[in-house]
Design an enzyme around this catalytic site. Structure first.
Site, PDB file in Angstrom:
ATOM      1  N   GLY A 307       5.663   0.455   3.997  1.00 26.06           N
ATOM      2  CA  GLY A 307       6.033   1.261   5.154  1.00 26.06           C
ATOM      3  C   GLY A 307       6.740   2.552   4.765  1.00 26.06           C
ATOM      4  O   GLY A 307       6.573   3.082   3.667  1.00 26.06           O
ATOM      5  N   SER A 308       7.601   3.017   5.633  1.00 31.78           N
ATOM      6  CA  SER A 308       8.113   4.379   5.539  1.00 31.78           C
ATOM      7  C   SER A 308       9.107   4.631   4.418  1.00 31.78           C
ATOM      8  O   SER A 308       9.531   5.775   4.217  1.00 31.78           O
ATOM      9  CB  SER A 308       8.753   4.773   6.876  1.00 31.78           C
TER      10      SER A 308
END
Length: 592
Positions: A307-308
């Site tokens: 993810g981020s």
């Protein structure tokens, strides 16, 4: 009878007697020759076997210790009780009393059972099964207290054999790293990975015993010397490891997560101070762990889409290659559509926003990072992610079960994956690889291979198996510094805005929320949420990551991981008495 006939009869008897004596002497001579010459070697061997006892000498397995010398795994002395079945007989002795008396076999075995905890029927069965041999077990694995209690009984036909047993003094603390031993030797973790360092070399000795089975004084001869194994010195801080495991377990249970990890790393050296997993194993009681995935460390072996948290690496590459600055502005809608039919969105719907690169990290905008990220080629982005430690095994960590991650030299992903990779979807990492990204940023752009072992200290004091921790520059000091300063905005007004500040310290961090693939159906409702952070932001010293897999409903956003991150980072700063942050510099603007 006439005198002449009497003398003749007497002479005959003398002759017969003489011949008998000669014959008897001949028999003795033949027997003597047979015994002393013909069968001498065989009889000597049998005699030696009856009076000589062979004893194995065990080289103790080396300890696994933390960075301060605290034992995470150690060897303790245990004793087996043996006997020679033909010698098992009544005797005269005190049997622990004050006066000698007649002691029957039944009384002796009953006394051994009381002192050792062994079973009388089991001892009887062992003696009966080995009745014609010189060796049988009576009991195994006695601790020193029980061994000494048996020896005080003074039973002449009970012989001890010293053994080495494995114990884990800290229990489940670091059990995910140490691994454990089984009946067939090392089974998992560092025990298995560094078995050659830890294992001792066995030796042997013999001694002679008398007819009563008692060892003859000064008869012991060492035929092969035993050697103890080496000491495996880790980088782990057992106190911090305990705190990290407590923190991540408590948070995982509150979030309803299936599993969780936490890591703590020294930014300047790459030493891993804690690797916590939930659930984990207590190597003293392996059978109590029904989840075999908990036998090792998921932080080292399990891959997931991060993810981020990856966005910090993309931002650093943009700055390093002159494609952006912290204040570069972009018009950011809440979705992007591509000519091949692909589509990406931000986590929440929003109107078009004028965000800087700082604002993109602060809001964790998928759309914004891809708008700027595509100014780099796919190969450039792929290369910088590899330089940060993705797509390759951990070079300085020897630990079974790590993913091979033998990616090619060039990206072979689809157009959609090429875009998704910039916000951490469609690519695989481990929790420790994510920690490596933030160690690199915290260390001024120099990646030091993360490591959990300092080396194997041999009994002579020499250190072997030391990992190669040569640093490699990934991005410029300016790019690393500016990304760390941008990440301060994540806490001041960004996705971690709701997290209470750590008093006296400025922290830089990034959240991550990744969808979990569920096979052919694509992605479902499950998420992996995480926070990776650096403190203090003005003088980076430590990197902390926390990751939770498949938290329950209501906890599937990255901010749900914030309390665990804050708790652990606070404990790290307090534990190591880190100097509080200086006056906070102004934040980069998030809008233009």
């Amino acid at each position: 009878m006439t005198p002449r006939r009497a003398r003749r009869s007497l002479g005959a008897r003398d002759t017969v007697a003489m011949l008998a004596v000669i014959a008897l002497v001949a028999v003795f001579v033949v027997r003597l020759v047979d015994v002393q010459v013909v069968q001498a070697a065989r009889l000597d061997e049998q005699s030696a076997l009856r009076r000589s006892v062979h004893v194995d000498l065990h080289g103790a397995r080396g300890a696994i210790v933390d960075r301060n010398g605290v034992a995470l795994a150690d060897s303790v002395t245990r004793y087996d009780l043996t006997t020679a079945p033909p010698l098992v007989a009544p005797f005269t002795g005190r049997l622990g009393g004050s006066r000698p008396h007649h002691v029957s076999v039944d009384a002796a075995l009953a006394a051994v059972a009381r002192a050792s905890g062994a079973s009388v029927p089991a001892m009887r069965a062992s003696v009966a099964a080995n009745a014609h041999t010189d060796f049988a077990y009576l009991a195994k694995g006695l601790d020193t207290e029980r061994y000494e209690a048996v020896m005080r009984l003074g039973i002449p036909w009970v012989y001890p054999q010293q053994q080495s047993a494995r114990t884990y003094p800290t229990g489940a603390v670091a059990g995910n790293l140490t691994g454990f031993l089984g009946t067939d030797g090392a089974q998992a973790g560092l025990e298995l990975a560094y078995d050659r360092c830890l294992v001792g070399a066995d030796g042997s000795m013999t001694y002679e015993r008398g007819a009563d089975g008692v060892q003859l004084p000064s008869s012991a001869v060492t035929t092969k010397r035993a050697h103890d194994g080496g000491t495996l010195v880790t980088t782990i801080d057992s106190d911090l490891q305990y705190l990290a495991q407590q923190d991540v377990a408590t948070a995982a249970q509150q979030l309803g997560a299936v599993s969780a990890t936490a890591t703590v790393t020294k930014a300047k050296t790459g030493e891993v101070l804690a690797v916590a997993d939930y659930p984990t194993v207590d190597p003293n009681d392996v059978d109590a762990t029904t989840d075999h995935g908990a036998f090792g460390s998921r932080a080292l072996t399990d891959t997931y889409e991060p993810g981020s948290t990856i966005k910090a690496a993309i931002a650093a590459a943009l700055i390093d290659r002159g494609r952006a600055t912290p204040t570069t502005g972009v018009r950011v809608p809440d979705e992007r559509r591509f000519p091949w039919g692909g589509r990406i969105t931000d986590a929440e719907r929003h109107p078009v926003e004028d965000l800087t690169l700082t604002g993109i990290l602060q809001a964790s905008s998928n759309v914004g990072i891809t708008e700027l990220g595509q100014s780099l080629t796919a190969q450039q982005r792929y290369d910088v992610m590899k330089d940060f430690g993705l797509f390759t095994p951990q070079p300085a960590i020897t630990y079974g079960g790590q993913p091979r991650m033998d990616y090619p030299a060039s990206p072979d992903w689809s157009a959609q994956t090429d875009v998704n990779s910039m916000f951490g979807q469609g690519i695989s990492t481990t929790a420790l690889q994510v920690a490596g990204i933030y160690q690199t940023l915290a260390n001024g752009g120099v990646r030091v291979p993360l490591h959990v072992v300092k080396g194997c200290e041999r009994p002579d004091g020499t250190m072997q198996d030391t990992p190669d921790v040569t640093g490699k520059r990934v991005v410029s000091p300016r790019a690393a510094h500016e990304v760390v300063q941008m990440l301060r905005s994540v806490i001041h007004g960004g996705t971690l805005n709701g997290m209470a500040p750590i008093s006296g310290y400025d922290v830089a961090a990034k959240t991550g929320t990744a969808e979990v693939a569920n096979g052919a159906a694509g992605y479902g409702a499950d998420r992996i949420i995480s926070v990776a952070g650096i403190a203090p932001a003005d003088d980076p010293q430590y990197v902390v990551t926390v990751t939770f897999t498949k938290p329950g409903p209501g906890h599937r956003v990255s901010s749900a991981a914030a309390p665990a991150f804050r708790t652990l980072m606070s404990q790290v700063l307090e534990e190591y008495r880190v100097r509080p942050s200086a006056a906070e510099p102004p934040l980069y603007p998030s809008n233009w």
